[in-house]
Design a protein around this motif. Structure first.
Motif, PDB file in Angstrom:
ATOM      1  N   THR A   1      20.596 -12.529  35.815  1.00  0.00           N
ATOM      2  CA  THR A   1      19.218 -12.169  35.463  1.00  0.00           C
ATOM      3  C   THR A   1      18.852 -12.847  34.148  1.00  0.00           C
ATOM      4  OG1 THR A   1      19.283 -10.051  36.593  1.00  0.00           O
ATOM      5  CG2 THR A   1      17.775 -10.221  34.723  1.00  0.00           C
ATOM      6  N   PHE A   2      17.612 -13.348  34.083  1.00  0.00           N
ATOM      7  CA  PHE A   2      17.112 -13.907  32.824  1.00  0.00           C
ATOM      8  C   PHE A   2      15.753 -13.291  32.526  1.00  0.00           C
ATOM      9  CE2 PHE A   2      14.535 -17.261  30.669  1.00  0.00           C
ATOM     10  CZ  PHE A   2      15.150 -17.168  29.429  1.00  0.00           C
ATOM     11  N   ALA A   3      15.590 -12.824  31.299  1.00  0.00           N
ATOM     12  CA  ALA A   3      14.328 -12.212  30.896  1.00  0.00           C
ATOM     13  C   ALA A   3      14.037 -12.583  29.452  1.00  0.00           C
ATOM     14  CB  ALA A   3      14.415 -10.687  31.049  1.00  0.00           C
ATOM     15  N   THR A   4      12.765 -12.491  29.079  1.00  0.00           N
ATOM     16  CA  THR A   4      12.387 -12.711  27.682  1.00  0.00           C
ATOM     17  C   THR A   4      11.690 -11.455  27.169  1.00  0.00           C
ATOM     18  OG1 THR A   4      10.255 -13.657  28.321  1.00  0.00           O
ATOM     19  CG2 THR A   4      12.075 -15.195  28.017  1.00  0.00           C
ATOM     20  N   PHE A   5      11.813 -11.216  25.881  1.00  0.00           N
ATOM     21  CA  PHE A   5      11.099 -10.117  25.238  1.00  0.00           C
ATOM     22  C   PHE A   5      10.636 -10.671  23.889  1.00  0.00           C
ATOM     23  CE2 PHE A   5      11.133  -6.228  22.522  1.00  0.00           C
ATOM     24  CZ  PHE A   5      10.096  -5.569  23.157  1.00  0.00           C
TER      25      PHE A   5
END
Lengths: 398, 398
Positions: free
Chosen positions: A279-283
């Motif tokens: 999984t790859f996410a940005t915040f």
């Protein structure tokens, strides 16, 4: 999602960290965040490159010449007087050549007795003299922003008088290991448990890239605990890496937690083996990588997705490890459903690279990894490759 | 003295340092000083490699099968009851397979409604199960003494429960910079002076080899000061490196000091360019390298003589950087009197390596080094080599 597209998404969402002043020694293996120009001429004066005698080259023609030794200059010293025709001054390597002299003859080539020097050959103008500014002139740009600093660059910066250097910051990486099956590495493994090896492999991988690393240790498979850990990690780090908890199991809360925090999930699965459930996410400007739980999958997805992001944040240009053709020495199998990164030992022989099987490619097979120095890539759709065929490969941990 | 003979003398006088217990994270990039065997089976139990349902494979033949779901096992848990024919247990990746089951069918391949599980295909015995001890058996030798520890090995040692590891000690290197011409790097350079860049280049070189480094700073060209510095350095360090002061100048006291201390001087000159006036001595089990004063000579002699000694002391086997054929893209000159290490930029193209000139090879030319990634070696006796010719070369800082 296809691997190259996933990597593009990662890199497009990764921003280079700002610069900070660091001591010269700390700048080693980091990247310049500003241009460096010289504030001096280098060498700062005409300098002798040999131990010998400084004299006027026009005083030497053919045959035997006698000079009067009128002084001596050691490294670090200088002579105020200009030397005249027929005079010579003893000079040490690195010392400033006196005014009037335009050549240095090596000590091994002359005879000196008392104040008399005998020279046996013609000396050309400029012999054994490094001219002021010959290497670098005051104001010359020496390194452009973006230069990776090796020992040679550190030495150069020292010679230019840069005790502090403006380098891109180093990312801080927070590690979260999830899974009720995990126990600390010095605990006995009881039924159903495994030791938390991923934390150690990931710490070592980050350290070898010169990144900062902080581990939160083992977090239980519990919504609130994972939520709190990820939230704090986003506040404290530039990159958050979890391992475990991104499969489709009933107790995998990572995706749920990311949504609750308000992170932007970019992908949750990639066509890569080992390591599909990544999984790859940005915040905001922070990155989150949810890696699988199996050790070979963790190392593989770190190498393919996380290492390039860390390198980019540091300002490095050499982000992607180069692939090259590798000739197989053994047969290898794949399910064909995803691009298969097969861990092998690559040996060079006569300009060619050869891949040898190191055993099980199970996503659990950390031992295989310890016997390997590279991978070969079996394309999606291919189920069998045979000894003698050529695949693309690369070295790992580069 | 010829380079290879000098290197043999260095390595024959270098002893591998003893082992010490270090924490697992500290063991990264160090070398095992003892064999490592497993104290467990890995995996320690039959383990599911998928999220799915554990069942008896003999219950599946062709067509559609119904099972009764009798429980659920998450990673970290186990089930005490043995499962019977017609029963299935939900199981997460990494969880212990219950007694009686011999296969796990993936969650994506079945339908579950309430307590009823429907399976649509035949499952073979062993499917999706990692057998106890399949990777490593209790008592198996996993790593032999001498293994260099990369992130994969650190991960493996964690999974084996080694929180501390027996590694060869890391050598402590003492740096001494001699020369009255030297000023500290943040000082202004006045007439005749140069900044002490060698201390920084050497510190960086040692750090990149994972060695410990301590610098005594600038020592004046004075017998007593140099004597005291070298004497203390032999007490405190494993390797003493001086730069400057080993030429034939009147103020070069290194050889005299070594004799007074009782060190055994092995050589004082090597047929290498840059770097001819290089001294090597031993004192008990300590090593002394007297490197020249010019920065390119310092880096070159460090790479050729000191780096292999540091690596050997740490227990490494990959002591010598490998040479390979490099095709010249430019003409290069040599005086022919010594083996000439010419600093170049090496680029790979289509499996061949090409060398490009990066400018002055003066022993002062640190800037050339910052533009280079390797060397080509012009043999003694050769004065000119031309574009298109092939020489042996290697990468630097490896």
């Amino acid at each position: 999602m296809e691997i190259r597209r996933a990597l593009d998404i990662v890199l497009n969402n990764t921003t280079v960290l700002e610069g900070e002043k660091v001591s010269l020694i700390e700048s080693l293996n980091r990247v310049l965040a500003a241009n460096i120009s010289s504030k001096d001429d280098l060498p700062p004066f005409d300098k002798s490159s040999m131990d010998g005698y400084a004299l006027k080259s026009s005083d030497t023609t053919d045959g035997l010449f006698r000079f009067k030794i009128v002084g001596s200059i050691r490294a670090g010293d200088f002579l105020d007087e200009e030397i005249k025709s027929g005079e010579a001054v003893k000079i040490m390597t690195g010392a400033a050549v006196p005014k009037g002299a335009d050549a240095v003859i090596q000590i091994e080539k002359v005879k000196a007795e008392g104040n008399e020097l005998r020279v046996f050959e013609k000396v050309c103008c400029g012999t054994n003299i490094l001219k002021k500014g010959e290497e670098i002139k005051n104001g010359d740009m020496v390194f452009e922003s973006g230069k990776f600093l090796r020992p040679s660059e550190v030495g150069m910066l020292a010679s230019l008088g840069y005790g502090k250097v403006d380098c891109h910051k180093v990312p801080k990486i927070i590690l979260i290991s999830t899974g009720d099956e995990l126990v600390d590495i010095d605990e006995k493994i009881t039924r159903g448990k495994v030791r938390n090896c991923n934390e150690y492999a990931l710490t070592a991988l980050v350290k070898n890239l010169n990144g900062h690393v902080k581990s939160y240790g083992i977090i239980k498979d519990n919504r609130d605990e994972i939520f709190n850990a990820v939230k704090t990690a986003f506040e404290e780090g530039d990159i958050v890496i979890s391992s475990g908890g991104v499969s489709v199991g009933d107790y995998d809360f990572i995706e749920e937690v990311l949504k609750k925090i308000g992170a932007d999930i970019k992908f949750t699965s990639v066509e890569i083996k080992p390591g599909k459930p990544v999984t790859f996410a940005t915040f905001k400007d922070k990155l989150f990588f949810g890696l699988p739980g199996n050790p070979l999958s963790v190392v593989n997805t770190f190498e393919v997705f996380v290492a390039p992001a860390i390198k980019k944040m540091m300002g490095r240009k050499d982000i992607i490890t180069k692939e090259f053709p590798v000739i197989l020495k053994d047969d290898f199998k794949s399910k064909g459903d995803r691009e298969n990164y097969t861990y092998v030992n690559i040996k060079e022989n006569g300009g060619n690279y050869y891949a040898y099987s190191m055993g099980s490619q199970s996503s659990n097979a950390l031992f295989t990894l310890t016997q390997s120095n590279g991978i070969v890539i079996i394309k999606k759709g291919t189920k069998t490759v045979r000894a003698g065929e050529t695949l693309n490969g690369k070295f790992i941990f580069k």
